[in-house]
Enzyme design. Structure first.
Site, short mmCIF file in Angstrom:
data_model
loop_
_atom_site.label_atom_id
_atom_site.label_comp_id
_atom_site.label_asym_id
_atom_site.label_seq_id
_atom_site.Cartn_x
_atom_site.Cartn_y
_atom_site.Cartn_z
N LYS A 126 2.31 -3.45 6.40
CA LYS A 126 2.57 -3.60 4.97
C LYS A 126 4.07 -3.50 4.68
O LYS A 126 4.61 -4.24 3.86
CB LYS A 126 1.79 -2.54 4.18
N TYR B 2 -1.21 -0.17 10.52
CA TYR B 2 -1.56 -0.77 9.22
C TYR B 2 -0.40 -0.62 8.24
O TYR B 2 0.06 -1.60 7.64
CB TYR B 2 -2.83 -0.13 8.66
N SER C 275 0.84 -1.20 0.00
CA SER C 275 0.00 0.00 0.00
C SER C 275 0.87 1.25 0.00
O SER C 275 1.99 1.24 0.55
CB SER C 275 -0.85 -0.02 1.27
#
Ligand SMILES: NC(=O)c1ccc[n+]([C@@H]2O[C@H](COP(=O)([O-])OP(=O)(O)OC[C@H]3O[C@@H](n4cnc5c(N)ncnc54)[C@H](O)[C@@H]3O)[C@@H](O)[C@H]2O)c1
Length: 325
Positions: free
Chosen positions: A144, A140, A116
């Site tokens: 990633k 988050y 991402s």
């Protein structure tokens, strides 16, 4: 060859499945925590279960003679990851580690990973290249980035061709049935406000951008899917590949511009947008440099913003039949 697609019943995964199914044999593994089985085309087998289940993974890889994996399954809500970091690390990092361990054990030689633009955090550059420093702002984004490291290290140690694909702001749908059902991105958030007859909200109009609102790189989910097809082909023919690639359009659109297009497409007659204070942690501008993916995969995005909004709106109306035409 057979590809295992994890998270194939989700929003992005089902678009990847739809396009790859034309070229390859596939099997999908999905725990259906946010996915839906009816998003899958006929003839693509679905195994319901988690990437954290090592025994199940060993069985699926062996039963289907899997030779490549596209790992799309994951949890993706930034705010939730701040409240539940341990859950995000378990699902996104432990899940990936378990899958890589099973893949290495089964001799899988190709691995594609959904990363991402969140890995970049607040990049202070006009165009974000893959060499722009990664400073994620949320658990988050951290999961990633850690995931990319795990993928690359495993690839090197176990002769696996790998690619981490950094998606920018994904929107749109190939058909109304496959549309995003979450309300975590700008487009569905504005739809939700319009449906409730409430004014769309714009957070901050004093950023150093042409109209003062934040600028992002919106990319159609069909383009995301076609990039996977191109990457899968590349990995099949290049056993030493270790790629990290942005997937975007390389063009920015401001929040005010997007809201204007949404109002136009939906024919909204409700209250006009209201502007409030900035949200903490929102970078002014995040737009991808797409030179590397063009050079490595001969790929570029084809769809524009209006098509993204129109197709997303068709999906929203399918699930909210009361919404006026
Ligand atoms: N949507 C975006 O804008 C965006 C942007 C950048 C990156 N991504 C990444 O793309 C991936 C897919 O996102 P999406 O928008 O399609 O989300 P989604 O929630 O629609 O899809 C995720 C899928 O993974 C499945 N899943 C979740 N945890 C699982 C587990 N432990 N085992 C098996 N299956 C599991 C879910 O049931 C769902 O089908 C995610 O990894 C996300 O981080 C998404």
């Amino acid at each position: 060859m057979t590809w295992l697609i994890t998270g194939g019943a989700g929003y992005i995964g089902s678009h990847v499945v739809a396009q790859m199914a034309g070229e390859e044999r596939l099997v999908v593994l999905d725990d259906l925590s946010t996915g839906r089985a009816d998003r899958l085309p006929e003839g693509v087998p679905l195994v319901v279960g988690s990437v954290l289940d090592r025994e199940l993974l060993d069985r699926v890889l062996a039963d289907h003679a899997v030779t490549g994996i596209v790992h799309i399954a994951g949890k993706k809500q930034v705010a939730e990851s701040v409240e539940r970091p341990l859950y995000y690390y378990r699902e996104n990092v432990d899940g990936l580690r378990t899958l890589l361990e099973a893949a290495a054990g089964a001799g899988v030689r190709r691995f594609l990973f959904s990363s991402s633009a969140a890995v970049y955090g607040m990049p202070d550059v006009d165009l974000v290249t893959e060499d722009t420093p990664c400073l994620p702002l949320s658990p988050y984004g951290e999961t990633k980035l850690a995931g990319e490291w795990l993928v690359a290290a495993t690839g090197r140690a176990h002769s696996m061709a790998t690619a981490s694909l950094r998606y920018f702001n994904v929107a749109g749908a190939a058909s109304a049935e496959l549309a995003d059902e979450g309300v975590f991105n700008l487009v569905p958030m504005v739809f939700e406000r319009l449906e409730a007859d409430e004014a769309p909200r714009i957070f901050g109009d004093d950023y150093p951008t042409p109209d003062g609102t934040c600028v992002r790189d919106y990319v159609h989910v069909e383009d995301i899917a076609s990039a996977h097809v191109a990457a899968a082909r590349r990995l099949a023919g290049d056993p030493a590949a270790e790629l990290v690639l942005n997937i975007g359009r390389g063009e920015g659109a401001s929040v005010a511009e997007m809201v204007g297009i949404i109002l136009d497409v939906t024919g909204s007659t409700g209250p006009p947008p209201v502007t409030g204070a900035r949200r903490p942690g929102d970078p002014a501008r995040v737009v991808a440099s797409v030179d590397r993916i063009a050079a490595e995969l001969d790929w570029s995005a084809r769809h524009g913003i209006r098509t993204m909004v129109e197709s997303a709106w068709a999906g929203w109306r399918l699930r909210h039949p009361g919404v006026p035409a």
